[in-house]
Scaffold this motif. Structure first.
Motif, PDB file in Angstrom:
ATOM      1  N   ALA A 167      -4.385   2.051 -30.651  1.00 60.11           N
ATOM      2  CA  ALA A 167      -4.481   2.364 -29.470  1.00 60.11           C
ATOM      3  C   ALA A 167      -5.933   2.994 -28.788  1.00 60.11           C
ATOM      4  N   ARG A 168      -6.620   3.344 -30.030  1.00 55.91           N
ATOM      5  CA  ARG A 168      -8.237   3.534 -29.652  1.00 55.91           C
ATOM      6  C   ARG A 168      -8.609   2.049 -29.120  1.00 55.91           C
ATOM      7  N   THR A 169      -8.498   0.957 -29.770  1.00 59.00           N
ATOM      8  CA  THR A 169      -9.029  -0.320 -29.522  1.00 59.00           C
ATOM      9  C   THR A 169      -8.616  -0.764 -28.226  1.00 59.00           C
ATOM     10  N   HIS A 170      -7.542  -0.512 -27.881  1.00 57.91           N
ATOM     11  CA  HIS A 170      -6.770  -0.947 -26.608  1.00 57.91           C
ATOM     12  C   HIS A 170      -7.282  -0.327 -25.481  1.00 57.91           C
ATOM     13  N   VAL A 171      -7.755   1.211 -25.843  1.00 63.06           N
ATOM     14  CA  VAL A 171      -8.021   1.959 -24.626  1.00 63.06           C
ATOM     15  C   VAL A 171      -9.547   1.635 -24.280  1.00 63.06           C
ATOM     16  N   ALA A 172     -10.562   1.488 -25.630  1.00 61.54           N
ATOM     17  CA  ALA A 172     -11.758   1.269 -25.252  1.00 61.54           C
ATOM     18  C   ALA A 172     -12.129  -0.003 -24.589  1.00 61.54           C
ATOM     19  N   ALA A 173     -11.149  -0.998 -24.822  1.00 67.28           N
ATOM     20  CA  ALA A 173     -11.538  -2.311 -24.070  1.00 67.28           C
ATOM     21  C   ALA A 173     -10.973  -2.103 -22.460  1.00 67.28           C
ATOM     22  N   ARG A 174     -10.461  -0.901 -21.991  1.00 63.83           N
ATOM     23  CA  ARG A 174      -9.947  -0.804 -20.498  1.00 63.83           C
ATOM     24  C   ARG A 174     -10.463   0.446 -19.786  1.00 63.83           C
ATOM     25  N   ARG A 175     -11.072   1.356 -20.673  1.00 60.96           N
ATOM     26  CA  ARG A 175     -11.667   2.415 -19.790  1.00 60.96           C
ATOM     27  C   ARG A 175     -12.824   2.277 -19.284  1.00 60.96           C
ATOM     28  N   PRO A 176     -13.222   3.085 -18.232  1.00 63.55           N
ATOM     29  CA  PRO A 176     -14.543   2.961 -17.501  1.00 63.55           C
ATOM     30  C   PRO A 176     -15.758   2.763 -18.312  1.00 63.55           C
ATOM     31  N   ARG A 177     -16.603   1.964 -18.069  1.00 64.53           N
ATOM     32  CA  ARG A 177     -17.503   1.332 -19.087  1.00 64.53           C
ATOM     33  C   ARG A 177     -18.758   2.579 -19.308  1.00 64.53           C
ATOM     34  N   GLY A 178     -18.907   3.629 -18.719  1.00 67.47           N
ATOM     35  CA  GLY A 178     -19.766   4.445 -19.147  1.00 67.47           C
ATOM     36  C   GLY A 178     -19.232   5.921 -18.736  1.00 67.47           C
ATOM     37  N   PRO A 179     -19.857   6.986 -19.475  1.00 63.05           N
ATOM     38  CA  PRO A 179     -19.218   8.182 -19.164  1.00 63.05           C
ATOM     39  C   PRO A 179     -19.798   8.553 -17.763  1.00 63.05           C
ATOM     40  N   ILE A 180     -19.043   9.193 -16.681  1.00 60.79           N
ATOM     41  CA  ILE A 180     -19.434   9.686 -15.269  1.00 60.79           C
ATOM     42  C   ILE A 180     -18.955  11.034 -15.302  1.00 60.79           C
ATOM     43  N   SER A 181     -20.113  11.824 -14.905  1.00 58.25           N
ATOM     44  CA  SER A 181     -19.958  13.342 -14.656  1.00 58.25           C
ATOM     45  C   SER A 181     -19.394  13.584 -13.626  1.00 58.25           C
ATOM     46  N   PRO A 182     -18.643  14.730 -13.291  1.00 61.01           N
ATOM     47  CA  PRO A 182     -18.356  14.984 -12.042  1.00 61.01           C
ATOM     48  C   PRO A 182     -19.163  15.070 -10.921  1.00 61.01           C
ATOM     49  N   ALA A 183     -20.424  15.330 -11.343  1.00 57.87           N
ATOM     50  CA  ALA A 183     -21.430  15.572 -10.384  1.00 57.87           C
ATOM     51  C   ALA A 183     -21.927  14.014  -9.658  1.00 57.87           C
ATOM     52  N   GLN A 184     -21.721  13.018 -10.389  1.00 52.44           N
ATOM     53  CA  GLN A 184     -21.937  11.479 -10.066  1.00 52.44           C
ATOM     54  C   GLN A 184     -20.954  11.311  -9.261  1.00 52.44           C
ATOM     55  N   THR A 185     -19.568  11.336  -9.663  1.00 50.11           N
ATOM     56  CA  THR A 185     -18.463  11.320  -8.980  1.00 50.11           C
ATOM     57  C   THR A 185     -18.537  11.864  -7.419  1.00 50.11           C
ATOM     58  N   ARG A 186     -19.068  13.001  -7.427  1.00 51.65           N
ATOM     59  CA  ARG A 186     -18.946  14.030  -6.072  1.00 51.65           C
ATOM     60  C   ARG A 186     -20.086  13.464  -5.152  1.00 51.65           C
ATOM     61  N   ASN A 187     -21.285  13.015  -5.867  1.00 57.77           N
ATOM     62  CA  ASN A 187     -22.292  12.474  -4.906  1.00 57.77           C
ATOM     63  C   ASN A 187     -21.935  10.962  -4.394  1.00 57.77           C
ATOM     64  N   ALA A 188     -21.155  10.213  -5.111  1.00 54.44           N
ATOM     65  CA  ALA A 188     -20.743   8.890  -4.493  1.00 54.44           C
ATOM     66  C   ALA A 188     -19.607   9.039  -3.485  1.00 54.44           C
ATOM     67  N   LEU A 189     -19.019  10.041  -3.922  1.00 58.46           N
ATOM     68  CA  LEU A 189     -17.569  10.160  -3.055  1.00 58.46           C
ATOM     69  C   LEU A 189     -18.203  10.889  -1.675  1.00 58.46           C
ATOM     70  N   ALA A 190     -19.022  11.591  -1.842  1.00 54.09           N
ATOM     71  CA  ALA A 190     -19.845  12.120  -0.607  1.00 54.09           C
ATOM     72  C   ALA A 190     -20.252  11.230   0.263  1.00 54.09           C
ATOM     73  N   ALA A 191     -20.932  10.272  -0.377  1.00 47.88           N
ATOM     74  CA  ALA A 191     -21.616   9.137   0.457  1.00 47.88           C
ATOM     75  C   ALA A 191     -20.626   8.158   0.916  1.00 47.88           C
ATOM     76  N   PHE A 192     -19.558   7.850   0.223  1.00 42.02           N
ATOM     77  CA  PHE A 192     -18.271   7.048   0.523  1.00 42.02           C
ATOM     78  C   PHE A 192     -17.752   7.725   1.731  1.00 42.02           C
ATOM     79  N   GLN A 193     -17.396   8.993   1.649  1.00 38.03           N
ATOM     80  CA  GLN A 193     -16.718   9.649   2.998  1.00 38.03           C
ATOM     81  C   GLN A 193     -17.561   9.482   4.110  1.00 38.03           C
ATOM     82  N   LEU A 194     -18.902   9.813   3.932  1.00 34.33           N
ATOM     83  CA  LEU A 194     -19.523   9.792   5.036  1.00 34.33           C
ATOM     84  C   LEU A 194     -19.695   8.565   5.761  1.00 34.33           C
ATOM     85  N   ALA A 195     -19.970   7.361   5.020  1.00 35.05           N
ATOM     86  CA  ALA A 195     -19.877   5.978   5.374  1.00 35.05           C
ATOM     87  C   ALA A 195     -18.724   5.810   6.056  1.00 35.05           C
ATOM     88  N   ILE A 196     -17.485   6.081   5.776  1.00 33.10           N
ATOM     89  CA  ILE A 196     -16.021   5.698   6.240  1.00 33.10           C
ATOM     90  C   ILE A 196     -16.136   6.244   7.582  1.00 33.10           C
TER      91      ILE A 196
END
Length: 303
Positions: A167-196
């Motif tokens: 299961a670990r091998t299976h998940v590792a091959a499919r999960r997001p490629r790098g750890p993303i912090s909530p702050a990174q997601t928040r910043n990307a989402l704010a820019a995404f929302q504003l652009a829309i």
């Protein structure tokens, strides 16, 4: 079916009995286990109801570790339901997405927990067999001992170790490629929302990966694409139609920032994102009304 905490409260007075006190002490953990196995808050609540009914009849003098015992009951009940749900999902209309949950800020602070309940990870877990999913969640998320997992899934400890590795091998091959912090997601989402909202197409294309995929879950009730929408051009076209008739609100969903789309003040869609290498590679838009019924309250998840 009634909420398990409500059922338990029927047995409480000012000083709850030991069975009730133990159940309530571990309730958030048990809900998290059930939700990660099922991807549905409604089904997780039903599993907790079944767990309580079985726990209430246990002779506590025979229980050495109450947490492990309760997790075992919850896992077994969740596996029974998961196998039934798997058959139903085969006939589901359009893409199936997990039920989104409004989560409290402390869930986001636990990066490992937030990652495990994120929309992207729950979809990865959907690609595992029920037993693989249970073993992975119990071991990797909750650090349950192999012997206890073996009892929960009716396997030998040796078999559980092999399942965990697979299961670990299976998940590792499919999960997001790098750890993303909530702050990174928040910043990307704010820019995404504003652009829309502003119609800034260039910024929108900069935020979206060229091969971005949008999955829409209407459950055959609300309008949604019956197959994945792929490519930035096609996704921007869909987003433009949403922005023209709706208002967007940021919220904490499944441990990470997400967008709530409102039509005439009512929740119409919840959009979660997957980010890889700094750009949005996945958009998950839940429109099925049955999956939005829990969006009115925040849920505390626990490991």
């Amino acid at each position: 079916m009634a909420d398990a905490s409500q059922t338990a409260s029927e047995y409480r007075d000012d000083r709850p009995d030991p069975a009730t006190a133990a159940f309530l002490r571990h309730r958030n953990l048990l809900f998290t286990v059930a939700y990660e196995l099922l991807g549905s808050a409604a089904d997780a609540e039903d599993v907790l109801q079944e767990t309580w009914l079985r726990w209430a009849n246990v002779d506590l003098t025979t229980v050495q570790a109450q947490r492990a015992y309760l997790v075992r009951i919850t896992t077994r009940q969740a596996l029974i339901r998961l196998r039934t749900l798997g058959r139903r999902r085969e006939s589901y209309i359009g893409p199936w997405l997990p039920e989104p949950l409004l989560t409290t800020p402390d869930v986001a602070e636990d990066i490992e927990l937030a990652d495990s309940v994120s929309m992207a990870m729950l979809l990865v877990l959907e690609t595992l067999t029920p037993t693989e999913r249970a073993v992975f969640v119990l071991r990797e998320v909750f650090d349950i001992a192999y012997d206890d997992i073996a009892e929960a899934v009716d396997k030998t400890p040796a078999a559980v170790r092999q399942i965990a590795h697979r299961a670990r091998t299976h998940v590792a091959a499919r999960r997001p490629r790098g750890p993303i912090s909530p702050a990174q997601t928040r910043n990307a989402l704010a820019a995404f929302q504003l652009a829309i909202e502003t119609g800034d197409l260039q910024t929108l294309f900069d935020i979206l990966a060229p091969d971005v995929v949008l999955l829409g879950d209407g459950g055959g009730v609300e309008q949604a694409a019956l197959s994945p929408v792929t490519g930035a051009d096609s996704v921007v076209d869909v987003l433009g139609r949403i922005a023209a008739v709706a208002s967007l609100q940021r919220a904490q969903v499944n441990g990470y920032p997400a967008l709530i789309v409102r039509m005439d003040g009512e929740i119409d869609t919840v959009i979660a994102v997957r980010i890889d290498d700094g750009v949005i590679t996945g958009l998950y838009a839940v429109r099925n009304p049955q999956k939005l019924s829990h969006m009115w309250h925040e849920t505390t998840l626990r490991r």
